[in-house]
Motif scaffolding. Structure first.
Motif, PDB file in Angstrom:
ATOM      1  N   GLY A   4      -2.380   9.913   0.062  1.00 35.90           N
ATOM      2  CA  GLY A   4      -3.549  10.134  -0.786  1.00 35.90           C
ATOM      3  C   GLY A   4      -3.295   9.796  -2.242  1.00 35.90           C
ATOM      4  N   ILE A   5      -2.158   9.152  -2.531  1.00 37.00           N
ATOM      5  CA  ILE A   5      -1.875   8.673  -3.879  1.00 37.00           C
ATOM      6  C   ILE A   5      -2.264   7.193  -3.925  1.00 37.00           C
ATOM      7  CG2 ILE A   5      -0.127   8.337  -5.658  1.00 37.00           C
ATOM      8  CD1 ILE A   5      -0.744  11.285  -5.021  1.00 37.00           C
ATOM      9  N   ILE A   6      -3.324   6.882  -4.673  1.00 39.88           N
ATOM     10  CA  ILE A   6      -3.869   5.533  -4.683  1.00 39.88           C
ATOM     11  C   ILE A   6      -2.904   4.584  -5.396  1.00 39.88           C
ATOM     12  CG2 ILE A   6      -5.822   4.084  -5.400  1.00 39.88           C
ATOM     13  CD1 ILE A   6      -6.350   6.211  -3.136  1.00 39.88           C
ATOM     14  N   GLU A   7      -2.650   3.451  -4.724  1.00 40.47           N
ATOM     15  CA  GLU A   7      -1.701   2.475  -5.249  1.00 40.47           C
ATOM     16  C   GLU A   7      -2.377   1.471  -6.173  1.00 40.47           C
ATOM     17  OE1 GLU A   7       1.716  -0.285  -3.165  1.00 40.47           O
ATOM     18  OE2 GLU A   7       0.454   0.985  -1.916  1.00 40.47           O
ATOM     19  N   ALA A  41      -4.963   1.812   3.851  1.00 39.93           N
ATOM     20  CA  ALA A  41      -6.095   2.740   3.707  1.00 39.93           C
ATOM     21  C   ALA A  41      -7.066   2.205   2.670  1.00 39.93           C
ATOM     22  CB  ALA A  41      -5.597   4.120   3.307  1.00 39.93           C
ATOM     23  N   HIS A  42      -8.335   2.122   3.053  1.00 38.48           N
ATOM     24  CA  HIS A  42      -9.422   1.661   2.188  1.00 38.48           C
ATOM     25  C   HIS A  42     -10.380   2.827   1.988  1.00 38.48           C
ATOM     26  CE1 HIS A  42      -7.812  -1.971   4.016  1.00 38.48           C
ATOM     27  NE2 HIS A  42      -8.375  -2.681   3.060  1.00 38.48           N
ATOM     28  N   ASN A  43     -10.439   3.377   0.773  1.00 38.19           N
ATOM     29  CA  ASN A  43     -11.231   4.592   0.538  1.00 38.19           C
ATOM     30  C   ASN A  43     -10.863   5.666   1.562  1.00 38.19           C
ATOM     31  OD1 ASN A  43     -12.551   3.612  -1.688  1.00 38.19           O
ATOM     32  ND2 ASN A  43     -14.548   3.411  -0.732  1.00 38.19           N
ATOM     33  N   GLY A  44      -9.577   5.691   1.937  1.00 40.19           N
ATOM     34  CA  GLY A  44      -9.093   6.703   2.865  1.00 40.19           C
ATOM     35  C   GLY A  44      -9.226   6.345   4.327  1.00 40.19           C
ATOM     36  N   ASN A  81     -10.562   1.974  -3.210  1.00 34.62           N
ATOM     37  CA  ASN A  81      -9.240   2.575  -3.391  1.00 34.62           C
ATOM     38  C   ASN A  81      -8.317   2.116  -2.268  1.00 34.62           C
ATOM     39  OD1 ASN A  81     -10.030   4.075  -5.644  1.00 34.62           O
ATOM     40  ND2 ASN A  81     -10.708   5.798  -4.388  1.00 34.62           N
ATOM     41  N   LEU A  82      -7.091   1.714  -2.615  1.00 36.04           N
ATOM     42  CA  LEU A  82      -6.148   1.199  -1.626  1.00 36.04           C
ATOM     43  C   LEU A  82      -4.833   1.966  -1.660  1.00 36.04           C
ATOM     44  CD1 LEU A  82      -6.555  -2.639  -2.274  1.00 36.04           C
ATOM     45  CD2 LEU A  82      -7.661  -1.282  -0.486  1.00 36.04           C
ATOM     46  N   GLU A  83      -4.266   2.193  -0.464  1.00 36.28           N
ATOM     47  CA  GLU A  83      -2.933   2.772  -0.337  1.00 36.28           C
ATOM     48  C   GLU A  83      -2.258   2.192   0.892  1.00 36.28           C
ATOM     49  OE1 GLU A  83      -0.496   6.958   0.404  1.00 36.28           O
ATOM     50  OE2 GLU A  83      -2.686   6.985   0.445  1.00 36.28           O
ATOM     51  N   ARG A  84      -1.052   1.657   0.704  1.00 36.06           N
ATOM     52  CA  ARG A  84      -0.271   1.215   1.850  1.00 36.06           C
ATOM     53  C   ARG A  84       0.354   2.432   2.525  1.00 36.06           C
ATOM     54  NH1 ARG A  84       2.867  -3.795  -0.967  1.00 36.06           N
ATOM     55  NH2 ARG A  84       2.590  -2.461  -2.779  1.00 36.06           N
ATOM     56  N   CYS A  85       0.755   2.274   3.795  1.00 36.24           N
ATOM     57  CA  CYS A  85       1.261   3.410   4.562  1.00 36.24           C
ATOM     58  C   CYS A  85       2.548   3.969   3.951  1.00 36.24           C
ATOM     59  CB  CYS A  85       1.462   3.042   6.025  1.00 36.24           C
ATOM     60  SG  CYS A  85       2.551   1.651   6.300  1.00 36.24           S
ATOM     61  N   LEU A  86       2.794   5.236   4.253  1.00 31.27           N
ATOM     62  CA  LEU A  86       3.917   5.997   3.710  1.00 31.27           C
ATOM     63  C   LEU A  86       5.256   5.441   4.174  1.00 31.27           C
ATOM     64  CD1 LEU A  86       5.009   8.633   2.341  1.00 31.27           C
ATOM     65  CD2 LEU A  86       4.565   9.786   4.509  1.00 31.27           C
ATOM     66  N   LYS A  87       6.215   5.358   3.233  1.00 28.66           N
ATOM     67  CA  LYS A  87       7.602   5.028   3.569  1.00 28.66           C
ATOM     68  C   LYS A  87       8.383   6.331   3.530  1.00 28.66           C
ATOM     69  CE  LYS A  87       9.501   1.513   1.517  1.00 28.66           C
ATOM     70  NZ  LYS A  87       9.932   0.608   0.411  1.00 28.66           N
ATOM     71  N   PHE A  88       9.165   6.598   4.554  1.00 30.85           N
ATOM     72  CA  PHE A  88       9.888   7.866   4.630  1.00 30.85           C
ATOM     73  C   PHE A  88      11.238   7.804   3.907  1.00 30.85           C
ATOM     74  CE2 PHE A  88       6.786   8.636   7.918  1.00 30.85           C
ATOM     75  CZ  PHE A  88       6.500   9.982   7.734  1.00 30.85           C
ATOM     76  N   ASP A  89      11.197   7.279   2.688  1.00 27.61           N
ATOM     77  CA  ASP A  89      12.427   7.243   1.904  1.00 27.61           C
ATOM     78  C   ASP A  89      12.171   7.716   0.470  1.00 27.61           C
ATOM     79  OD1 ASP A  89      10.944   5.155   0.938  1.00 27.61           O
ATOM     80  OD2 ASP A  89      12.539   3.672   1.038  1.00 27.61           O
ATOM     81  N   ASN A 140     -12.450   9.639  -0.632  1.00 33.93           N
ATOM     82  CA  ASN A 140     -12.269   8.190  -0.789  1.00 33.93           C
ATOM     83  C   ASN A 140     -10.783   7.825  -0.848  1.00 33.93           C
ATOM     84  OD1 ASN A 140     -14.899   7.373  -0.607  1.00 33.93           O
ATOM     85  ND2 ASN A 140     -15.168   6.946  -2.780  1.00 33.93           N
ATOM     86  N   GLY A 141      -9.983   8.545  -0.047  1.00 32.85           N
ATOM     87  CA  GLY A 141      -8.568   8.248   0.060  1.00 32.85           C
ATOM     88  C   GLY A 141      -7.691   8.905  -0.983  1.00 32.85           C
ATOM     89  N   ILE A 142      -8.283   9.679  -1.903  1.00 22.69           N
ATOM     90  CA  ILE A 142      -7.522  10.300  -2.987  1.00 22.69           C
ATOM     91  C   ILE A 142      -7.172  11.733  -2.605  1.00 22.69           C
ATOM     92  CG2 ILE A 142      -7.519  10.909  -5.438  1.00 22.69           C
ATOM     93  CD1 ILE A 142      -9.898   8.902  -5.723  1.00 22.69           C
ATOM     94  N   SER A 143      -5.893  12.060  -2.675  1.00 21.80           N
ATOM     95  CA  SER A 143      -5.439  13.430  -2.430  1.00 21.80           C
ATOM     96  C   SER A 143      -5.842  14.307  -3.614  1.00 21.80           C
ATOM     97  CB  SER A 143      -3.912  13.449  -2.269  1.00 21.80           C
ATOM     98  OG  SER A 143      -3.432  14.784  -2.212  1.00 21.80           O
ATOM     99  N   LEU A 144      -6.665  15.327  -3.342  1.00 22.48           N
ATOM    100  CA  LEU A 144      -7.170  16.196  -4.402  1.00 22.48           C
ATOM    101  C   LEU A 144      -7.024  17.662  -4.000  1.00 22.48           C
ATOM    102  CD1 LEU A 144     -10.427  14.190  -5.215  1.00 22.48           C
ATOM    103  CD2 LEU A 144      -8.355  14.284  -6.614  1.00 22.48           C
ATOM    104  N   THR A 145      -7.013  18.520  -5.012  1.00 23.65           N
ATOM    105  CA  THR A 145      -6.970  19.963  -4.792  1.00 23.65           C
ATOM    106  C   THR A 145      -8.382  20.519  -4.917  1.00 23.65           C
ATOM    107  OG1 THR A 145      -4.747  20.089  -5.698  1.00 23.65           O
ATOM    108  CG2 THR A 145      -5.998  22.144  -5.631  1.00 23.65           C
ATOM    109  N   VAL A 146      -8.771  21.342  -3.966  1.00 23.61           N
ATOM    110  CA  VAL A 146     -10.101  21.968  -3.991  1.00 23.61           C
ATOM    111  C   VAL A 146     -10.134  22.986  -5.129  1.00 23.61           C
ATOM    112  CG1 VAL A 146     -11.738  23.392  -2.697  1.00 23.61           C
ATOM    113  CG2 VAL A 146     -10.400  21.618  -1.506  1.00 23.61           C
ATOM    114  N   ALA A 147     -11.063  22.800  -6.051  1.00 21.34           N
ATOM    115  CA  ALA A 147     -11.195  23.730  -7.182  1.00 21.34           C
ATOM    116  C   ALA A 147     -12.158  24.858  -6.843  1.00 21.34           C
ATOM    117  CB  ALA A 147     -11.681  22.979  -8.421  1.00 21.34           C
ATOM    118  N   GLY A 148     -13.200  24.553  -6.109  1.00 23.56           N
ATOM    119  CA  GLY A 148     -14.179  25.554  -5.683  1.00 23.56           C
ATOM    120  C   GLY A 148     -14.653  25.237  -4.289  1.00 23.56           C
TER     121      GLY A 148
END
Length: 198
Positions: A4-7, A41-44, A81-89, A140-148
């Motif tokens: 969820g961290i947009i690249e 990931a395109h908009n998540g 929004n674009l993000e490539r898949c996670l690398k486990f390193d 939209n693919g962005i990792s966010l914290t719920v405020a309310g």
């Protein structure tokens, strides 16, 4: 698997109707690094790269994806929004995101809070998908914290960097956004429902 961290953001260059599917041609700053069969990931929404050429690449959205996401509303020039898949390193900077959109929501309110932004999003609530304050949500693919959090709606606070670096800055009241709810929350909800039925 994503964080969820947009690249970067990409731009829709071409839209090709292919029976019940749609082929999207996009451009972005890292197109030259993409490979065919790579998940992006395109908009998540996780889509597979099926073609690359010059500074553009092609992905295909099947009808089921188009029905569950906001991809069917894309136009030529839409910023994605674009993000490539996670690398486990490395560090997991966001939260565990699958790239499987659960449903869409509608932007209900946008407030400018002296540089940061407070966005309220409405969605059709079911007992499968819930939010909790300080929990995780992907918009939209962005990792966010719920405020309310309320019935069928939640709010998120957007820092200036996220606002400028993603397509959040283009949102208007009434826009449709892709939502992926926290995977741990979904499992807990399912287990509670299963135990209640016993």
């Amino acid at each position: 698997m994503f964080t969820g961290i947009i690249e970067a953001t990409g731009t829709v260059e071409k839209i090709i109707k292919n029976e019940s599917n749609i082929d999207f041609v996009l451009s972005c700053g890292f197109t030259h690094e993409l490979k065919i069969d790579q998940s992006l990931a395109h908009n998540g929404c996780c889509l597979t790269v099926v073609e690359t050429y010059d500074d553009k690449y092609k992905v295909t959205a099947i009808n089921e994806t188009l029905e569950k996401t906001n991809l069917g509303k894309w136009e030529i020039g839409t910023e994605v929004n674009l993000e490539r898949c996670l690398k486990f390193d490395g560090r997991l900077d966001g939260h565990i995101v699958q790239g499987h959109v659960d449903k869409t929501g509608t932007v209900e309110n946008i407030q400018d809070k002296d540089g940061s932004f407070f966005i309220t999003i409405h969605y059709d609530e079911t007992d499968e998908f819930v939010t909790v304050p300080q929990g995780s949500i992907t918009v939209n693919g962005i990792s966010l914290t719920v405020a309310g959090s309320g019935f069928g709606k939640f709010s998120v606070a957007i820092i200036p960097y996220t606002w400028e670096f993603t397509n959040m800055k283009n949102l208007k009241i009434g826009d449709t956004v892709n939502l992926e709810f926290d995977i741990i929350g979904k499992y807990v909800t399912k287990l509670l429902k299963k135990n209640a039925a016993i």
